[in-house]
Design an enzyme around this catalytic site. Structure first.
Site, short mmCIF file in Angstrom:
data_model
loop_
_atom_site.label_atom_id
_atom_site.label_comp_id
_atom_site.label_asym_id
_atom_site.label_seq_id
_atom_site.Cartn_x
_atom_site.Cartn_y
_atom_site.Cartn_z
N GLY A 165 0.96 -1.18 -0.33
CA GLY A 165 -0.28 0.23 0.02
C GLY A 165 0.83 1.25 -0.32
NE ARG B 110 -2.82 -3.67 -0.57
CZ ARG B 110 -1.89 -3.41 0.28
NH1 ARG B 110 -0.58 -4.47 0.77
NH2 ARG B 110 -2.17 -3.15 0.90
CG ASP C 94 4.09 -7.13 7.73
OD1 ASP C 94 3.06 -6.73 6.70
OD2 ASP C 94 3.50 -7.64 7.94
CB THR D 274 2.80 -0.26 6.92
OG1 THR D 274 1.64 -0.12 6.94
CG2 THR D 274 4.15 -0.35 8.49
CG ASP E 112 -1.68 -0.86 8.82
OD1 ASP E 112 -2.28 0.59 8.69
OD2 ASP E 112 -1.57 -2.01 7.96
CG ASP F 7 1.71 -3.38 11.71
OD1 ASP F 7 2.55 -2.78 10.08
OD2 ASP F 7 1.01 -3.75 11.03
NE ARG G 211 -27.56 12.14 13.22
CZ ARG G 211 -28.22 12.22 12.30
NH1 ARG G 211 -26.82 12.96 11.68
NH2 ARG G 211 -29.12 12.21 11.75
NE ARG H 270 -4.11 -5.52 6.02
CZ ARG H 270 -4.69 -6.33 5.06
NH1 ARG H 270 -5.22 -7.02 5.40
NH2 ARG H 270 -5.25 -5.47 3.78
CD GLU I 231 -7.99 -1.52 8.12
OE1 GLU I 231 -8.73 -0.88 6.88
OE2 GLU I 231 -7.05 -1.47 7.87
CG HIS J 296 -7.70 3.48 0.36
ND1 HIS J 296 -8.93 2.59 0.88
CD2 HIS J 296 -6.83 2.67 -0.28
CE1 HIS J 296 -8.69 1.04 0.63
NE2 HIS J 296 -7.02 1.29 -0.09
O1 F6P Z 1 -1.51 -2.09 5.20
C1 F6P Z 1 -1.43 -1.04 5.12
C2 F6P Z 1 -2.97 -0.71 5.34
O2 F6P Z 1 -3.35 0.99 4.08
C3 F6P Z 1 -3.97 -1.27 5.87
O3 F6P Z 1 -4.14 -0.47 6.82
C4 F6P Z 1 -5.37 -1.57 4.64
O4 F6P Z 1 -6.08 -2.77 5.56
C5 F6P Z 1 -4.72 -2.03 3.86
O5 F6P Z 1 -3.94 -1.69 3.72
C6 F6P Z 1 -5.44 -0.95 2.17
O6 F6P Z 1 -5.22 -2.04 1.58
P1 F6P Z 1 -5.41 -1.78 -0.02
O7 F6P Z 1 -4.99 -0.73 -0.48
O8 F6P Z 1 -4.92 -2.85 -1.16
O9 F6P Z 1 -6.72 -1.70 0.31
#
Ligand code: F6P
Length: 393
Positions: A18, A89, A139, A161, A163, A165, A198, A207, A258, A313
Site C-alpha cells: 500500500g 501487492r 512486512d 506502512t 499502520d 506495525d 448522535r 489491520r 478496521e 484510503h
Molecule cells: O497495510 C496498510 C493498509 O493501509 C491497511 O491498513 C489496510 O487494511 C490495507 O493497507 C488496505 O489495502 P488496499 O490499499 O490494498 O485496499
C-alpha cells in the site's frame, strides 16, 4: 546479479504494498545522495511486478516498468503523496498469474495454483545490470526482499506502512500523516455529532495493530477507542455511552480500527469486517465494515441515534506531513549509506532519534502491537468505565 564489484555503481529502487505519503521523499534522497557518490539509481515501477512482468526485449514494456532516476526528475517529488514509481501487492513467489509473454511452456515452480517467479526477478536484475536493490515497503514487501537476499541478491530495506506495525523501528513514515488526517476527521465529526446528539463511529485503518486508532483517538478526544489488540465487549461500550449521556453528554465519538474485534465475534452481531471476496498474493483479506456494525449495535443497545464513517484510503492520500517528509528523507539517506557500506539483507530503522541498520529478518519476524505506554495514555484520558473496557476484555 551483476559481476563482482566493490562499491555498487548501479542500483534499483522500488516501492511495494500500500502506498503511504513520504515514499517520494525516500526516492529523492536516495537519488540525491547516490549522485554525490557516483551511484546511478534506476526506478522499478509497480513494486515487484516491475521485476516479474517486465519484458526487457520490448521497448514499450521497458518504458512501462523501468525509469532511470536523476536529480531533475526527482527534484520536487517530496511534496507529493503516492509514489512516482507506483506500487502493487505482487508477491513474486506466489503469483496468481504470470505475464503472457512468459506463459507458454514456462518452467517456474508451481504450488497450490501459485507460481514462484523469484528466478525471473534475479534474471531481470542481472539483465538490467543492477548491483543492488533498495526495497521500500511493509512486512510483505520486505519479506520478499529477505527471500531474495537469501537467494544472493544484494538488498537493503526501508520500512513503510501507515499502520506503524513493523517490528524493529520506532516509527514508519506515513503514519504521522495518517494520524493527522484521522484526527482532523474526528474533530469534524465531533461538531456534527454534538449538534445532532448522535453517536458517530469513525473507522480508521489498522489491520493487525491499532496505532492509528490509538493516536488519533487520543489526539481527537474520542470517547471510546477500539483496537485489534484488545477485543471488546459491545455491552460495555454501550454502557459507557449510556453513562456519558446520563451525565449530560448527549453525543459520543467511537474510533475503531478496521481490525478491531468483538470479543464474541462480529458475526454474532450481524456484521462482517471483511469487504469483498478473496485474498491478495500475501494472503490478506480486504478489511472494512466494522464501523457500520458497531453503529447499528450501539443504536440497538442504547437507543441513541448512531452513524458511522469509514476514512479508508483518504488516510493514505495527499501530501506527507512535515514529520513524514523528514523521517522518509532520513530513511532514504540511511538506506543509500547502507548500500555504500554494503550492509546487505538489512533495513534502515529509527531508534530514538537515530537511523540505524537492523537485519531484515528482525523487521519481518513479528507484528508490532500498540505498546503499554500508548494504551496507558488512551486509558488516562478516557472515562473510568472505558478503563474497564480496555482492562477487562
Ligand atoms: O497495510 C496498510 C493498509 O493501509 C491497511 O491498513 C489496510 O487494511 C490495507 O493497507 C488496505 O489495502 P488496499 O490499499 O490494498 O485496499
Amino acid at each position: 546479479m551483476g559481476a563482482s564489484f566493490q562499491t555498487p555503481r548501479r542500483i534499483g529502487i522500488l516501492t511495494g504494498g500500500g502506498d503511504v505519503p513520504g515514499l517520494n521523499s525516500v526516492i529523492k534522497s536516495v537519488v540525491y545522495r547516490g549522485a554525490e557518490n557516483g551511484i546511478e539509481v534506476t526506478g522499478i515501477r509497480r513494486g515487484w511486478e516491475g521485476l516479474t512482468h517486465v519484458n526487457l526485449d520490448d521497448p514499450a514494456s521497458r518504458e512501462r516498468y523501468i525509469l532511470p532516476l536523476d536529480r531533475e526528475n526527482t527534484r520536487t517529488i517530496d511534496r507529493d503523496g503516492g509514489t512516482m514509481l507506483h506500487t502493487s501487492r505482487t508477491n513474486p513467489s506466489k503469483m496468481k498469474k504470470i505475464p503472457e509473454f512468459l506463459a507458454a511452456g514456462h518452467s517456474f515452480p508451481e504450488k497450490d495454483g501459485r507460481v514462484d517467479m523469484s528466478a525471473q526477478v534475479l534474471k531481470n536484475l542481472e539483465r538490467l545490470g543492477l548491483d543492488a536493490l533498495i526495497a521500500i515497503g511493509g512486512d510483505d514487501t520486505l519479506s520478499v526482499a529477505k527471500k531474495l537476499f537469501d537467494m544472493g541478491v544484494k538488498v537493503v530495506g526501508v520500512p513503510k506502512t501507515i499502520d506503524n506495525d513493523l517490528a524493529g523501528t520506532d516509527f514508519t513514515f506515513g503514519f504521522d500523516t495518517a494520524v493527522n488526517i484521522a484526527t482532523g476527521a474526528i474533530d469534524r465529526v465531533h461538531t456534527t455529532a454534538e449538534a445532532h446528539n448522535r453517536v458517530i463511529v469513525v473507522e480508521v485503518m489498522g489491520r493487525d495493530a491499532g496505532w492509528i486508532a490509538a493516536y488519533s483517538g487520543i489526539a481527537g478526544g474520542a470517547d471510546v477507542i477500539l483496537i485489534p489488540e484488545v477485543p471488546f465487549d459491545i455491552e460495555q461500550v454501550a454502557e459507557l455511552i449510556r453513562q456519558r449521556h446520563a451525565r449530560g453528554r448527549y453525543f459520543s465519538i467511537v474510533v475503531a480500527a478496521e481490525g478491531a474485534k468483538f470479543a464474541d465475534g462480529i458475526e454474532k452481531h450481524g456484521g462482517a469486517s471483511v469487504a469483498g471476496e478473496g485474498r491478495d498474493e500475501f494472503g490478506h483479506l480486504k478489511l472494512g465494515g466494522i464501523g457500520a456494525t458497531l453503529a447499528a449495535e450501539i443504536e440497538k443497545l442504547t437507543g441513541f441515534e448512531s452513524r458511522s464513517v469509514v476514512l479508508g484510503h483518504i488516510q493514505r492520500g495527499g501530501s506527507p506531513s512535515a514529520f513524514d517528509r523528514v523521517l522518509a528523507t532520513r530513511y532514504g539517506l540511511g538506506a543509500i549509506d547502507m548500500v555504500h557500506r554494503e550492509e546487505w539483507g538489512r533495513m534502515a530503522a529509527l531508534r530514538g532519534n537515530k537511523i540505524i541498520s537492523i537485519p531484515l529478518a528482525e523487521a519481518i519476524a513479528s507484528n508490532r502491537k500498540v505498546d503499554k505506554e500508548i494504551l496507558d495514555a488512551a486509558i488516562g484520558i478516557l472515562d473510568k468505565l472505558d478503563y474497564k473496557v480496555t482492562k477487562n476484555s
